[in-house]
Write an enzyme that holds these catalytic residues in place. Structure first.
Site, short mmCIF file in Angstrom:
data_model
loop_
_atom_site.label_atom_id
_atom_site.label_comp_id
_atom_site.label_asym_id
_atom_site.label_seq_id
_atom_site.Cartn_x
_atom_site.Cartn_y
_atom_site.Cartn_z
CB CYS A 166 4.18 1.71 2.77
SG CYS A 166 2.48 1.29 2.30
CG ASN A 167 1.77 5.47 7.54
OD1 ASN A 167 1.95 5.56 8.74
ND2 ASN A 167 2.29 6.32 6.68
CB THR A 168 -1.13 0.46 3.76
OG1 THR A 168 -1.91 1.66 3.62
CG2 THR A 168 -2.03 -0.75 3.59
CG ASP B 186 5.22 4.14 -0.32
OD1 ASP B 186 4.41 3.55 0.42
OD2 ASP B 186 4.94 5.18 -0.93
CB SER B 187 2.19 0.89 -1.89
OG SER B 187 1.75 2.17 -1.46
CD GLU C 226 -0.07 9.18 -6.59
OE1 GLU C 226 -0.67 8.78 -7.61
OE2 GLU C 226 0.52 8.41 -5.79
CE1 TYR D 32 1.33 -2.59 -2.82
CE2 TYR D 32 2.36 -2.70 -0.65
CZ TYR D 32 2.39 -2.99 -2.00
OH TYR D 32 3.45 -3.69 -2.54
CB CYS E 277 -1.02 8.54 4.19
SG CYS E 277 -0.72 8.23 2.43
CG HIS F 233 0.96 10.02 -1.15
ND1 HIS F 233 1.23 8.68 -1.06
CD2 HIS F 233 0.93 10.32 -2.49
CE1 HIS F 233 1.36 8.19 -2.29
NE2 HIS F 233 1.18 9.15 -3.17
#
Length: 276
Positions: free
Chosen positions: A70-72, A7-8, A169, A39, A201, A203
Site C-alpha cells: 500500500c503506497n499510502t 494493503d488497505s 474497482e 486510506y 498506487c 491498483h
C-alpha cells in the site's frame, strides 16, 4: 516460509501476484483492510494507527516477512510498521519504486542521445501519498546518487488521481471514461521530452496499458513489479531459508469481506485456481 502482504484493500493483489511469479511455492497471507478503505483520504495519524493494527495481525499469523503493498501506508507509516514487526523484515513500496524510476531514467537517457533536456518524472498516486511527499523526497535524496547529478534538471511531479481507483474497482480497466480521465490528469505534464511515470498506487498496475497510452513515448514503472523484484533480490536475507517451502496457497483475510468488489473476487478466484 510465510510472506505477509498488507494493503488497505485489494490493490495489493497486484503485488502478491508479482511476488508469486518470482518466489513460487511459499505460503502467503494477504490482509486487506476493507473495513477502513480508502486510506488515501485519511489523515496521517489514522493511516498510521490502522496500518500498525494490520501489521500486528500478520505478526500473530507468524509471517517471516511483511510486504506493505500500500503506497499510502508505505509513505506515512512504514517506520511505525517496522517497529511493530521487529525483528521481522518489512518491505515498503517507496524505496523499490524510486530505485526503479532512477534506473529507468538512466536507461532512457543513455538510449536516447538526442534528448535535449533531462527526462521529467511523474508519480501517479492517491491524495494522501502525494500530500506525504514521500516519493519526491526520496527521489531528491537520490537513492542511487550517481544517476542524477543535476537535481534541478529533473522535474518531479506527484499527481493525485482520486478517480482511478473507483473506476478500476468497477472493472473499467479499458473504458473510454478511464482513458478520458487519465488524459485530463496527465495532459498538463506532457512535454516534448519523454519521461518516466511511476504507478504509485497498487491498483494502477491493472491499468498500465491505459497509462502507457496516455503517455506515449514514456517509460511506465510498475510499483508492484518493483517491490517484488526487491523482495526476490533479498530472498536470502529473509530469516528462514527458501528450503522451507510451503504450498503456494494464499490465506485471504479481509476486515470487511462484503466490501470486496466483484472485480477483486474474480481475481482471487483466478489466483486460487492457479489461473494467474
Amino acid at each position: 516460509m510465510r510472506i505477509g502482504v498488507f494493503d488497505s484493500g485489494i490493490g495489493g493483489i497486484t503485488v502478491l501476484s508479482e511476488i508469486r511469479k518470482r518466489l513460487g511455492s511459499v505460503d502467503y497471507v494477504y490482509l486487506g483492510d476493507t473495513a477502513h478503505l480508502p486510506y488515501g483520504t485519511k489523515s496521517p495519524a489514522q493511516v498510521e494507527r490502522l496500518s500498525v493494527d494490520c501489521a500486528r495481525v500478520l505478526k500473530e499469523k507468524k509471517v517471516d516477512v511483511l510486504v506493505v503493498a500500500c503506497n499510502t501506508a508505505s509513505s506515512l507509516a512504514i517506520d511505525s510498521i517496522r517497529l511493530a514487526m521487529d525483528p521481522i523484515p518489512v518491505f515498503g513500496m517507496v524505496e523499490p519504486g524510486v530505485e526503479a524510476v532512477l534506473s529507468a531514467i538512466a536507461n532512457l537517457e543513455k538510449n536516447t542521445p538526442s534528448m535535449t533536456s533531462k527526462a521529467p518524472i511523474v508519480v501517479l498516486a492517491t491524495r494522501a501519498t502525494v500530500r506525504s511527499g514521500a516519493y519526491s523526497s526520496a527521489l531528491k535524496k537520490h537513492l542511487i546518487p550517481h544517476l542524477l547529478t543535476d537535481e534541478e534538471s529533473h522535474s518531479v511531479f506527484e499527481l493525485a488521481c482520486p478517480l482511478l481507483v473507483p473506476m478500476i474497482e468497477e472493472g473499467w480497466i479499458d473504458h473510454p471514461i478511464l482513458h478520458d480521465t487519465l488524459a485530463l490528469y496527465v495532459g498538463p505534464h506532457l512535454s516534448e521530452t519523454p519521461g518516466v511515470a511511476l504507478l504509485g498506487c497498487t491498483h494502477y498496475p491493472w491499468i498500465i496499458a491505459a497509462v502507457q497510452k496516455s503517455l506515449p513515448g514514456w517509460k511506465v514503472v510498475d510499483s508492484a513489479n518493483a517491490v517484488a523484484s526487491a523482495l526476490e533480490r533479498s530472498e536470502f536475507k529473509i530469516a528462514k531459508p527458501l528450503t522451507r517451502l510451503g504450498s503456494g496457497n494464499v490465506q485471504w483475510i479481509f476486515t470487511d469481506p462484503d466490501a470486496v468488489p466483484a472485480f477483486a473476487t474474480k481475481m482471487i478466484h483466478s489466483m486460487n485456481s492457479g489461473e494467474i
